[in-house]
Design a protein around this motif. Structure first.
Motif, PDB file in Angstrom:
ATOM      1  N   LEU A 174      -3.835 -22.520 -50.275  1.00  0.00           N
ATOM      2  CA  LEU A 174      -2.748 -22.427 -51.239  1.00  0.00           C
ATOM      3  C   LEU A 174      -3.070 -21.405 -52.322  1.00  0.00           C
ATOM      4  O   LEU A 174      -2.214 -20.579 -52.684  1.00  0.00           O
ATOM      5  CB  LEU A 174      -2.511 -23.811 -51.854  1.00  0.00           C
ATOM      6  CG  LEU A 174      -1.380 -23.930 -52.854  1.00  0.00           C
ATOM      7  CD1 LEU A 174      -0.034 -23.589 -52.220  1.00  0.00           C
ATOM      8  CD2 LEU A 174      -1.341 -25.324 -53.445  1.00  0.00           C
ATOM      9  N   LEU A 175      -4.292 -21.444 -52.841  1.00  0.00           N
ATOM     10  CA  LEU A 175      -4.698 -20.478 -53.861  1.00  0.00           C
ATOM     11  C   LEU A 175      -4.683 -19.043 -53.325  1.00  0.00           C
ATOM     12  O   LEU A 175      -4.248 -18.123 -54.019  1.00  0.00           O
ATOM     13  CB  LEU A 175      -6.084 -20.815 -54.391  1.00  0.00           C
ATOM     14  CG  LEU A 175      -6.179 -22.042 -55.284  1.00  0.00           C
ATOM     15  CD1 LEU A 175      -7.650 -22.372 -55.576  1.00  0.00           C
ATOM     16  CD2 LEU A 175      -5.422 -21.815 -56.576  1.00  0.00           C
ATOM     17  N   LEU A 176      -5.147 -18.863 -52.110  1.00  0.00           N
ATOM     18  CA  LEU A 176      -5.148 -17.528 -51.517  1.00  0.00           C
ATOM     19  C   LEU A 176      -3.726 -17.009 -51.343  1.00  0.00           C
ATOM     20  O   LEU A 176      -3.421 -15.865 -51.694  1.00  0.00           O
ATOM     21  CB  LEU A 176      -5.870 -17.540 -50.164  1.00  0.00           C
ATOM     22  CG  LEU A 176      -5.957 -16.193 -49.454  1.00  0.00           C
ATOM     23  CD1 LEU A 176      -6.744 -15.180 -50.293  1.00  0.00           C
ATOM     24  CD2 LEU A 176      -6.603 -16.360 -48.089  1.00  0.00           C
ATOM     25  N   ALA A 177      -2.829 -17.841 -50.838  1.00  0.00           N
ATOM     26  CA  ALA A 177      -1.434 -17.426 -50.662  1.00  0.00           C
ATOM     27  C   ALA A 177      -0.779 -17.119 -51.997  1.00  0.00           C
ATOM     28  O   ALA A 177      -0.004 -16.162 -52.114  1.00  0.00           O
ATOM     29  CB  ALA A 177      -0.661 -18.507 -49.923  1.00  0.00           C
ATOM     30  N   THR A 178      -1.104 -17.895 -53.002  1.00  0.00           N
ATOM     31  CA  THR A 178      -0.541 -17.657 -54.333  1.00  0.00           C
ATOM     32  C   THR A 178      -1.028 -16.303 -54.864  1.00  0.00           C
ATOM     33  O   THR A 178      -0.234 -15.547 -55.443  1.00  0.00           O
ATOM     34  CB  THR A 178      -0.952 -18.790 -55.306  1.00  0.00           C
ATOM     35  OG1 THR A 178      -0.408 -20.015 -54.801  1.00  0.00           O
ATOM     36  CG2 THR A 178      -0.428 -18.547 -56.696  1.00  0.00           C
ATOM     37  N   GLY A 179      -2.283 -15.988 -54.615  1.00  0.00           N
ATOM     38  CA  GLY A 179      -2.811 -14.688 -55.022  1.00  0.00           C
ATOM     39  C   GLY A 179      -2.187 -13.527 -54.271  1.00  0.00           C
ATOM     40  O   GLY A 179      -1.948 -12.463 -54.828  1.00  0.00           O
ATOM     41  N   SER A 199      -5.845 -27.448 -42.147  1.00  0.00           N
ATOM     42  CA  SER A 199      -5.574 -27.679 -43.565  1.00  0.00           C
ATOM     43  C   SER A 199      -5.484 -26.364 -44.323  1.00  0.00           C
ATOM     44  O   SER A 199      -4.613 -26.180 -45.177  1.00  0.00           O
ATOM     45  CB  SER A 199      -6.667 -28.555 -44.179  1.00  0.00           C
ATOM     46  OG  SER A 199      -6.652 -29.838 -43.619  1.00  0.00           O
ATOM     47  N   PHE A 200      -6.374 -25.434 -44.002  1.00  0.00           N
ATOM     48  CA  PHE A 200      -6.327 -24.119 -44.646  1.00  0.00           C
ATOM     49  C   PHE A 200      -5.025 -23.392 -44.308  1.00  0.00           C
ATOM     50  O   PHE A 200      -4.351 -22.861 -45.187  1.00  0.00           O
ATOM     51  CB  PHE A 200      -7.529 -23.264 -44.227  1.00  0.00           C
ATOM     52  CG  PHE A 200      -7.473 -21.874 -44.790  1.00  0.00           C
ATOM     53  CD1 PHE A 200      -7.907 -21.645 -46.093  1.00  0.00           C
ATOM     54  CD2 PHE A 200      -6.964 -20.820 -44.050  1.00  0.00           C
ATOM     55  CE1 PHE A 200      -7.835 -20.367 -46.640  1.00  0.00           C
ATOM     56  CE2 PHE A 200      -6.884 -19.544 -44.588  1.00  0.00           C
ATOM     57  CZ  PHE A 200      -7.328 -19.315 -45.885  1.00  0.00           C
ATOM     58  N   ILE A 201      -4.683 -23.378 -43.025  1.00  0.00           N
ATOM     59  CA  ILE A 201      -3.455 -22.696 -42.595  1.00  0.00           C
ATOM     60  C   ILE A 201      -2.232 -23.327 -43.258  1.00  0.00           C
ATOM     61  O   ILE A 201      -1.351 -22.615 -43.759  1.00  0.00           O
ATOM     62  CB  ILE A 201      -3.329 -22.715 -41.059  1.00  0.00           C
ATOM     63  CG1 ILE A 201      -4.444 -21.880 -40.424  1.00  0.00           C
ATOM     64  CG2 ILE A 201      -1.956 -22.202 -40.612  1.00  0.00           C
ATOM     65  CD1 ILE A 201      -4.614 -22.100 -38.926  1.00  0.00           C
ATOM     66  N   LEU A 202      -2.178 -24.644 -43.282  1.00  0.00           N
ATOM     67  CA  LEU A 202      -1.043 -25.321 -43.902  1.00  0.00           C
ATOM     68  C   LEU A 202      -0.981 -25.046 -45.399  1.00  0.00           C
ATOM     69  O   LEU A 202       0.104 -24.831 -45.948  1.00  0.00           O
ATOM     70  CB  LEU A 202      -1.096 -26.820 -43.632  1.00  0.00           C
ATOM     71  CG  LEU A 202       0.117 -27.630 -44.080  1.00  0.00           C
ATOM     72  CD1 LEU A 202       1.406 -27.094 -43.466  1.00  0.00           C
ATOM     73  CD2 LEU A 202      -0.067 -29.088 -43.709  1.00  0.00           C
ATOM     74  N   GLY A 203      -2.121 -25.017 -46.066  1.00  0.00           N
ATOM     75  CA  GLY A 203      -2.144 -24.665 -47.486  1.00  0.00           C
ATOM     76  C   GLY A 203      -1.655 -23.246 -47.712  1.00  0.00           C
ATOM     77  O   GLY A 203      -0.861 -22.982 -48.621  1.00  0.00           O
ATOM     78  N   PHE A 204      -2.089 -22.318 -46.858  1.00  0.00           N
ATOM     79  CA  PHE A 204      -1.663 -20.927 -46.983  1.00  0.00           C
ATOM     80  C   PHE A 204      -0.168 -20.786 -46.740  1.00  0.00           C
ATOM     81  O   PHE A 204       0.539 -20.126 -47.500  1.00  0.00           O
ATOM     82  CB  PHE A 204      -2.456 -20.043 -46.003  1.00  0.00           C
ATOM     83  CG  PHE A 204      -2.178 -18.577 -46.180  1.00  0.00           C
ATOM     84  CD1 PHE A 204      -2.885 -17.857 -47.130  1.00  0.00           C
ATOM     85  CD2 PHE A 204      -1.224 -17.933 -45.418  1.00  0.00           C
ATOM     86  CE1 PHE A 204      -2.624 -16.502 -47.315  1.00  0.00           C
ATOM     87  CE2 PHE A 204      -0.968 -16.590 -45.592  1.00  0.00           C
ATOM     88  CZ  PHE A 204      -1.663 -15.861 -46.542  1.00  0.00           C
ATOM     89  N   VAL A 205       0.321 -21.417 -45.690  1.00  0.00           N
ATOM     90  CA  VAL A 205       1.752 -21.357 -45.378  1.00  0.00           C
ATOM     91  C   VAL A 205       2.572 -22.001 -46.494  1.00  0.00           C
ATOM     92  O   VAL A 205       3.637 -21.489 -46.866  1.00  0.00           O
ATOM     93  CB  VAL A 205       2.052 -22.007 -44.007  1.00  0.00           C
ATOM     94  CG1 VAL A 205       3.541 -22.193 -43.783  1.00  0.00           C
ATOM     95  CG2 VAL A 205       1.446 -21.167 -42.893  1.00  0.00           C
ATOM     96  N   SER A 206       2.084 -23.086 -47.053  1.00  0.00           N
ATOM     97  CA  SER A 206       2.788 -23.738 -48.162  1.00  0.00           C
ATOM     98  C   SER A 206       2.895 -22.794 -49.356  1.00  0.00           C
ATOM     99  O   SER A 206       3.948 -22.697 -49.994  1.00  0.00           O
ATOM    100  CB  SER A 206       2.074 -25.024 -48.577  1.00  0.00           C
ATOM    101  OG  SER A 206       2.106 -25.964 -47.529  1.00  0.00           O
ATOM    102  N   GLY A 207       1.813 -22.096 -49.652  1.00  0.00           N
ATOM    103  CA  GLY A 207       1.852 -21.111 -50.733  1.00  0.00           C
ATOM    104  C   GLY A 207       2.807 -19.973 -50.432  1.00  0.00           C
ATOM    105  O   GLY A 207       3.536 -19.505 -51.312  1.00  0.00           O
ATOM    106  N   TRP A 208       2.835 -19.552 -49.190  1.00  0.00           N
ATOM    107  CA  TRP A 208       3.746 -18.487 -48.762  1.00  0.00           C
ATOM    108  C   TRP A 208       5.194 -18.949 -48.918  1.00  0.00           C
ATOM    109  O   TRP A 208       6.043 -18.225 -49.425  1.00  0.00           O
ATOM    110  CB  TRP A 208       3.428 -18.112 -47.328  1.00  0.00           C
ATOM    111  CG  TRP A 208       4.189 -16.957 -46.756  1.00  0.00           C
ATOM    112  CD1 TRP A 208       4.772 -15.930 -47.439  1.00  0.00           C
ATOM    113  CD2 TRP A 208       4.422 -16.702 -45.383  1.00  0.00           C
ATOM    114  NE1 TRP A 208       5.358 -15.050 -46.566  1.00  0.00           N
ATOM    115  CE2 TRP A 208       5.150 -15.502 -45.292  1.00  0.00           C
ATOM    116  CE3 TRP A 208       4.076 -17.363 -44.214  1.00  0.00           C
ATOM    117  CZ2 TRP A 208       5.552 -14.957 -44.072  1.00  0.00           C
ATOM    118  CZ3 TRP A 208       4.466 -16.813 -42.999  1.00  0.00           C
ATOM    119  CH2 TRP A 208       5.193 -15.628 -42.945  1.00  0.00           C
TER     120      TRP A 208
END
Length: 124
Positions: A116-121, A44-53
């Motif tokens: 997602l928040l981390l990728a957005t940052g 879930s974390f990886i998918l959230g990060f990739v989604s933000g990316w």
């Protein structure tokens, strides 16, 4: 080319899921499915990060196919989560069954949002 990327990512995710699940379950030595919980939260974390990316300019088709669909699809497992929840319920460890559902859903959502928040940052 896209099906090949999905297959490669899925193979890597599935192997990592198996190895992680076995290691975590051996380490914890508990009937509670900590291994499945671990891979689902990580996925879930990886998918959230990739989604933000992806939202902020990554090459959408290749990254999505390889990592989001393939790797995360192979790493995470809803069917095993469902099976283990039913198994806990039938083994009369109903509190564990309820905890499995609540913790998996809440931690998965929180982990995805954090990614997602981390990728957005990082990428915004």
């Amino acid at each position: 080319m896209t099906p090949l990327l999905v297959a490669l990512g899925g193979a890597a995710g599935s192997i990592l899921r198996y190895l992680t699940d076995r290691r975590v379950q051996a380490w914890r030595g508990s009937p509670f499915p900590f291994g499945t919980l671990t891979v689902n939260i990580a996925g879930s974390f990886i998918l959230g990060f990739v989604s933000g990316w992806l939202l902020h300019g990554a090459a959408p088709s290749s990254v999505r196919a390889l990592v989001a669909v393939g790797f995360c699809g192979g790493l995470t497992t809803f069917s095993t989560f469902g099976y283990e929840t039913v198994r806990l319920f039938l083994e009369k460890t109903r509190l564990h069954a309820v905890l499995n559902v609540v913790v998996t859903v809440l931690a998965g959502l929180a982990s995805g949002a954090l990614g997602l928040l981390l990728a957005t940052g990082v990428f915004a």
